[in-house]
Structures are given as structure tokens and as C-alpha cells.
Write a protein that holds these residues in place. Structure first.
Motif, PDB file in Angstrom:
ATOM      1  N   ILE A 110       0.849  -1.194   0.000  1.00  0.00           N
ATOM      2  CA  ILE A 110       0.000   0.000   0.000  1.00  0.00           C
ATOM      3  C   ILE A 110       0.880   1.238   0.000  1.00  0.00           C
ATOM      4  O   ILE A 110       1.730   1.403   0.874  1.00  0.00           O
ATOM      5  N   ALA A 111       0.684   2.094  -1.012  1.00  0.00           N
ATOM      6  CA  ALA A 111       1.388   3.365  -1.097  1.00  0.00           C
ATOM      7  C   ALA A 111       0.523   4.460  -0.466  1.00  0.00           C
ATOM      8  O   ALA A 111      -0.701   4.324  -0.384  1.00  0.00           O
ATOM      9  N   GLU A 112       1.179   5.522  -0.031  1.00  0.00           N
ATOM     10  CA  GLU A 112       0.458   6.663   0.541  1.00  0.00           C
ATOM     11  C   GLU A 112       0.480   7.821  -0.448  1.00  0.00           C
ATOM     12  O   GLU A 112       1.551   8.210  -0.927  1.00  0.00           O
ATOM     13  N   LEU A 113      -0.682   8.358  -0.762  1.00  0.00           N
ATOM     14  CA  LEU A 113      -0.770   9.538  -1.612  1.00  0.00           C
ATOM     15  C   LEU A 113      -0.468  10.765  -0.756  1.00  0.00           C
ATOM     16  O   LEU A 113      -1.213  11.071   0.176  1.00  0.00           O
ATOM     17  N   ILE A 114       0.655  11.451  -1.043  1.00  0.00           N
ATOM     18  CA  ILE A 114       1.053  12.558  -0.183  1.00  0.00           C
ATOM     19  C   ILE A 114       0.766  13.929  -0.789  1.00  0.00           C
ATOM     20  O   ILE A 114       0.774  14.929  -0.065  1.00  0.00           O
ATOM     21  N   ALA A 115       0.486  13.994  -2.098  1.00  0.00           N
ATOM     22  CA  ALA A 115       0.159  15.299  -2.689  1.00  0.00           C
ATOM     23  C   ALA A 115      -0.542  15.119  -4.027  1.00  0.00           C
ATOM     24  O   ALA A 115      -0.264  14.172  -4.763  1.00  0.00           O
ATOM     25  N   ARG A 116      -1.456  16.043  -4.308  1.00  0.00           N
ATOM     26  CA  ARG A 116      -2.093  16.147  -5.623  1.00  0.00           C
ATOM     27  C   ARG A 116      -1.931  17.575  -6.093  1.00  0.00           C
ATOM     28  O   ARG A 116      -2.338  18.514  -5.396  1.00  0.00           O
ATOM     29  N   ASP A 117      -1.344  17.766  -7.267  1.00  0.00           N
ATOM     30  CA  ASP A 117      -1.100  19.104  -7.811  1.00  0.00           C
ATOM     31  C   ASP A 117      -1.729  19.223  -9.184  1.00  0.00           C
ATOM     32  O   ASP A 117      -1.442  18.428 -10.080  1.00  0.00           O
ATOM     33  N   GLU A 118      -2.608  20.207  -9.335  1.00  0.00           N
ATOM     34  CA  GLU A 118      -3.194  20.470 -10.641  1.00  0.00           C
ATOM     35  C   GLU A 118      -2.140  21.129 -11.529  1.00  0.00           C
ATOM     36  O   GLU A 118      -1.370  21.974 -11.078  1.00  0.00           O
ATOM     37  N   ILE A 119      -2.112  20.745 -12.797  1.00  0.00           N
ATOM     38  CA  ILE A 119      -1.096  21.244 -13.720  1.00  0.00           C
ATOM     39  C   ILE A 119      -1.619  22.470 -14.471  1.00  0.00           C
ATOM     40  O   ILE A 119      -2.721  22.466 -15.007  1.00  0.00           O
ATOM     41  N   THR A 120      -0.819  23.533 -14.480  1.00  0.00           N
ATOM     42  CA  THR A 120      -1.173  24.757 -15.204  1.00  0.00           C
ATOM     43  C   THR A 120      -0.041  25.141 -16.134  1.00  0.00           C
ATOM     44  O   THR A 120       1.105  24.717 -15.977  1.00  0.00           O
ATOM     45  N   ASP A 121      -0.348  25.973 -17.157  1.00  0.00           N
ATOM     46  CA  ASP A 121       0.693  26.427 -18.074  1.00  0.00           C
ATOM     47  C   ASP A 121       1.374  27.672 -17.508  1.00  0.00           C
ATOM     48  O   ASP A 121       1.079  28.125 -16.401  1.00  0.00           O
ATOM     49  N   ARG A 122       2.292  28.273 -18.265  1.00  0.00           N
ATOM     50  CA  ARG A 122       3.077  29.392 -17.759  1.00  0.00           C
ATOM     51  C   ARG A 122       2.225  30.625 -17.480  1.00  0.00           C
ATOM     52  O   ARG A 122       2.585  31.465 -16.666  1.00  0.00           O
ATOM     53  N   GLU A 123       1.095  30.728 -18.178  1.00  0.00           N
ATOM     54  CA  GLU A 123       0.211  31.880 -17.970  1.00  0.00           C
ATOM     55  C   GLU A 123      -0.757  31.630 -16.822  1.00  0.00           C
ATOM     56  O   GLU A 123      -1.559  32.488 -16.465  1.00  0.00           O
ATOM     57  N   GLY A 124      -0.698  30.460 -16.233  1.00  0.00           N
ATOM     58  CA  GLY A 124      -1.573  30.164 -15.103  1.00  0.00           C
ATOM     59  C   GLY A 124      -2.914  29.587 -15.502  1.00  0.00           C
ATOM     60  O   GLY A 124      -3.749  29.334 -14.641  1.00  0.00           O
ATOM     61  N   ALA A 125      -3.135  29.354 -16.802  1.00  0.00           N
ATOM     62  CA  ALA A 125      -4.407  28.786 -17.237  1.00  0.00           C
ATOM     63  C   ALA A 125      -4.394  27.275 -17.000  1.00  0.00           C
ATOM     64  O   ALA A 125      -3.398  26.602 -17.235  1.00  0.00           O
ATOM     65  N   SER A 126      -5.486  26.743 -16.535  1.00  0.00           N
ATOM     66  CA  SER A 126      -5.558  25.318 -16.243  1.00  0.00           C
ATOM     67  C   SER A 126      -5.559  24.501 -17.526  1.00  0.00           C
ATOM     68  O   SER A 126      -6.109  24.919 -18.550  1.00  0.00           O
ATOM     69  N   TRP A 127      -4.959  23.341 -17.491  1.00  0.00           N
ATOM     70  CA  TRP A 127      -5.004  22.385 -18.593  1.00  0.00           C
ATOM     71  C   TRP A 127      -6.158  21.412 -18.405  1.00  0.00           C
ATOM     72  O   TRP A 127      -6.122  20.295 -18.858  1.00  0.00           O
ATOM     73  N   GLU A 129      -8.348  18.949 -16.092  1.00  0.00           N
ATOM     74  CA  GLU A 129      -8.210  18.180 -14.861  1.00  0.00           C
ATOM     75  C   GLU A 129      -6.913  17.385 -14.799  1.00  0.00           C
ATOM     76  O   GLU A 129      -6.799  16.449 -14.020  1.00  0.00           O
ATOM     77  N   THR A 130      -5.929  17.736 -15.643  1.00  0.00           N
ATOM     78  CA  THR A 130      -4.639  17.062 -15.561  1.00  0.00           C
ATOM     79  C   THR A 130      -4.031  17.295 -14.177  1.00  0.00           C
ATOM     80  O   THR A 130      -4.076  18.399 -13.648  1.00  0.00           O
ATOM     81  N   ALA A 131      -3.499  16.238 -13.583  1.00  0.00           N
ATOM     82  CA  ALA A 131      -2.988  16.360 -12.220  1.00  0.00           C
ATOM     83  C   ALA A 131      -1.772  15.469 -12.010  1.00  0.00           C
ATOM     84  O   ALA A 131      -1.672  14.387 -12.601  1.00  0.00           O
ATOM     85  N   ARG A 132      -0.860  15.950 -11.175  1.00  0.00           N
ATOM     86  CA  ARG A 132       0.299  15.161 -10.785  1.00  0.00           C
ATOM     87  C   ARG A 132       0.064  14.634  -9.369  1.00  0.00           C
ATOM     88  O   ARG A 132      -0.276  15.404  -8.465  1.00  0.00           O
ATOM     89  N   PHE A 133       0.252  13.336  -9.184  1.00  0.00           N
ATOM     90  CA  PHE A 133       0.099  12.703  -7.887  1.00  0.00           C
ATOM     91  C   PHE A 133       1.464  12.258  -7.384  1.00  0.00           C
ATOM     92  O   PHE A 133       2.210  11.601  -8.111  1.00  0.00           O
ATOM     93  N   THR A 134       1.777  12.623  -6.164  1.00  0.00           N
ATOM     94  CA  THR A 134       3.028  12.217  -5.542  1.00  0.00           C
ATOM     95  C   THR A 134       2.725  11.217  -4.437  1.00  0.00           C
ATOM     96  O   THR A 134       1.842  11.448  -3.597  1.00  0.00           O
ATOM     97  N   LEU A 135       3.454  10.103  -4.454  1.00  0.00           N
ATOM     98  CA  LEU A 135       3.162   9.003  -3.533  1.00  0.00           C
ATOM     99  C   LEU A 135       4.433   8.526  -2.839  1.00  0.00           C
ATOM    100  O   LEU A 135       5.540   8.699  -3.347  1.00  0.00           O
ATOM    101  N   ARG A 136       4.244   7.909  -1.686  1.00  0.00           N
ATOM    102  CA  ARG A 136       5.342   7.258  -0.978  1.00  0.00           C
ATOM    103  C   ARG A 136       5.128   5.751  -1.038  1.00  0.00           C
ATOM    104  O   ARG A 136       4.099   5.241  -0.604  1.00  0.00           O
ATOM    105  N   ALA A 137       6.111   5.051  -1.608  1.00  0.00           N
ATOM    106  CA  ALA A 137       6.023   3.602  -1.735  1.00  0.00           C
ATOM    107  C   ALA A 137       6.533   2.923  -0.474  1.00  0.00           C
ATOM    108  O   ALA A 137       7.386   3.470   0.233  1.00  0.00           O
ATOM    109  N   PRO A 138       6.049   1.731  -0.164  1.00  0.00           N
ATOM    110  CA  PRO A 138       6.649   0.953   0.919  1.00  0.00           C
ATOM    111  C   PRO A 138       8.137   0.770   0.634  1.00  0.00           C
ATOM    112  O   PRO A 138       8.530   0.496  -0.503  1.00  0.00           O
TER     113      PRO A 138
END
Length: 213
Positions: A110-127, A129-138
Motif C-alpha cells: 500500500i502506497a500513501e498519496l502525499i500530494a495532488r497538484d493540478e497542472i497549469t501552463d506558464r500563464e496560469g491557465a488550467s489544462w 483536470e490534468t494532475a500530478r500525484f506524488t506518492l510514498r512507496a513501501p
């Protein structure tokens, strides 16, 4: 065998103790009941489970699976409740397109989800629901996770973007967020993880050679 390409989101509708340590789960799905048979394998949120009963319902089918004590202890199945949504995938057939990677349905931990970050372009406009998930593995399986390699998370075949120690990240496009349970995932969630089968065999081969086998 599976590919990690999710074909439906099911819903847990009942959980009951069965024959001592077993737990029987009933899941509602959009699958055609004519395509399900007793003994069939279905990946449910990552673990490969065996169909022990099934039937038709409006717009799909229900099916039941049994989870043993070890499965409940080593996966997130022990956390599931009535109403929990679950990623579903039918076992692949000879001749099917291998759209993800080879997945066994044998969860490593079981991994732990430690962060979810929505991805935006350089102008700050959203792409979207694209998202980056950061996890901690056993720690015991972190070495099997490699940048640009494959990993299965809650049954979903994903590409690893970055690895640092036991921390890694994956990027999910809008389509994946919409057709899987990942759209509702938040920091703190527990995630079933299965490492790439080829990475496991490569590590075992290196270990055997080092031991002189």
C-alpha cells in the motif's frame, strides 16, 4: 493477467463475513452479465479476485468476490465500505490489445498519496483536470520503481515521472481522471500498488547471479 486499463468503475453494495475469515463483497458494475462466468478473474481496485456469484441488474451486472484475511491485511480492501467506488478490469484474452503493461493483480503493498497538484501552463491557465500525484512507496518495494517505468496503482497502469528514494510521482490526463476513481483521490489516501513484473524478475536475476546461482 491484466493490462491496467480500467474498463469500469464499480460500487461496493454489500460486505459480509463469510466462512470465518473470508469477507464476501458484492459489486455493481456496467458489465454485460452474459460475459461473466463463475470463476472468472476481475481486478477490483488492483487485486485479482474470483467471481463466486453474479447476476443481471438494470444497466449492467452485479457480481460477488471473496477476500481472504491476507488480502484484507495487505491491500486497501480492508478499508472498503458500502458505497466505495472501485476500478474494475476484466482479465485479458489472447489477442486483446495490450494498451498498458502486463499486470498480474497481485498487489505488493500500500502506497500513501502525499500530494495532488493540478497542472497549469506558464500563464496560469488550467489544462483541465490534468494532475500530478506524488506518492510514498513501501520501502521494501521502492527499488522496483523507476523513472519512465510502469507501475500499477489501484489497478491503473501508469508511467512513473520522477523517483527520489521512496517518493515517486505520476501524471494523470483528464480522460484517466474521468473514467477511474482517480478523479476523487486526495492526499492521505491509501493506494494499492503493484510493481512492474519485469523489474521484479530483473532484480531476482541479479540477486541470483550475485549469490552464484
Amino acid at each position: 493477467m491484466f493490462t491496467g486499463i480500467i474498463s469500469d468503475i464499480g460500487e461496493i453494495v454489500s460486505i459480509a463475513a463469510f466462512q470465518g475469515t473470508l469477507r464476501r463483497l458484492r459489486i455493481h458494475s456496467h458489465f454485460d452479465p452474459a460475459t461473466i462466468q463463475l470463476g472468472a478473474s476481475i481486478a477490483c481496485g488492483g487485486p485479482c479476485l474470483t467471481v463466486v456469484n453474479f447476476g443481471a441488474l438494470e444497466g449492467g451486472a452485479w457480481f460477488e468476490v471473496d477476500a481472504a484475511a491476507e488480502t484484507l491485511a495487505l491491500t486497501t480492501l480492508g478499508d472498503w465500505k458500502v458505497g466505495t467506488p472501485v476500478n474494475l478490469e476484466r482479465a485479458m484474452k489472447i489477442g486483446d490489445e495490450l494498451g498498458g503493461h502486463i499486470v498480474t493483480g497481485h498487489v505488493d503493498g500500500i502506497a500513501e498519496l502525499i500530494a495532488r497538484d493540478e497542472i497549469t501552463d506558464r500563464e496560469g491557465a488550467s489544462w483541465g483536470e490534468t494532475a500530478r500525484f506524488t506518492l510514498r512507496a513501501p520501502r521494501e518495494i521502492a527499488a522496483f520503481i523507476a523513472t519512465k517505468g510502469s507501475v500499477t496503482l489501484d489497478g491503473t497502469s501508469l508511467t512513473v515521472n520522477h523517483v527520489e528514494g521512496d517518493i515517486f510521482s505520476v501524471l494523470l490526463i483528464p480522460h484517466t481522471l474521468q473514467i477511474t476513481t482517480w478523479g476523487d483521490r486526495r492526499a492521505g489516501d491509501r493506494i494499492n500498488i503493484e510493481v512492474d513484473l519485469m523489474a521484479r524478475y530483473a532484480a531476482r536475476l541479479a540477486q541470483a547471479r550475485a549469490a552464484g546461482y
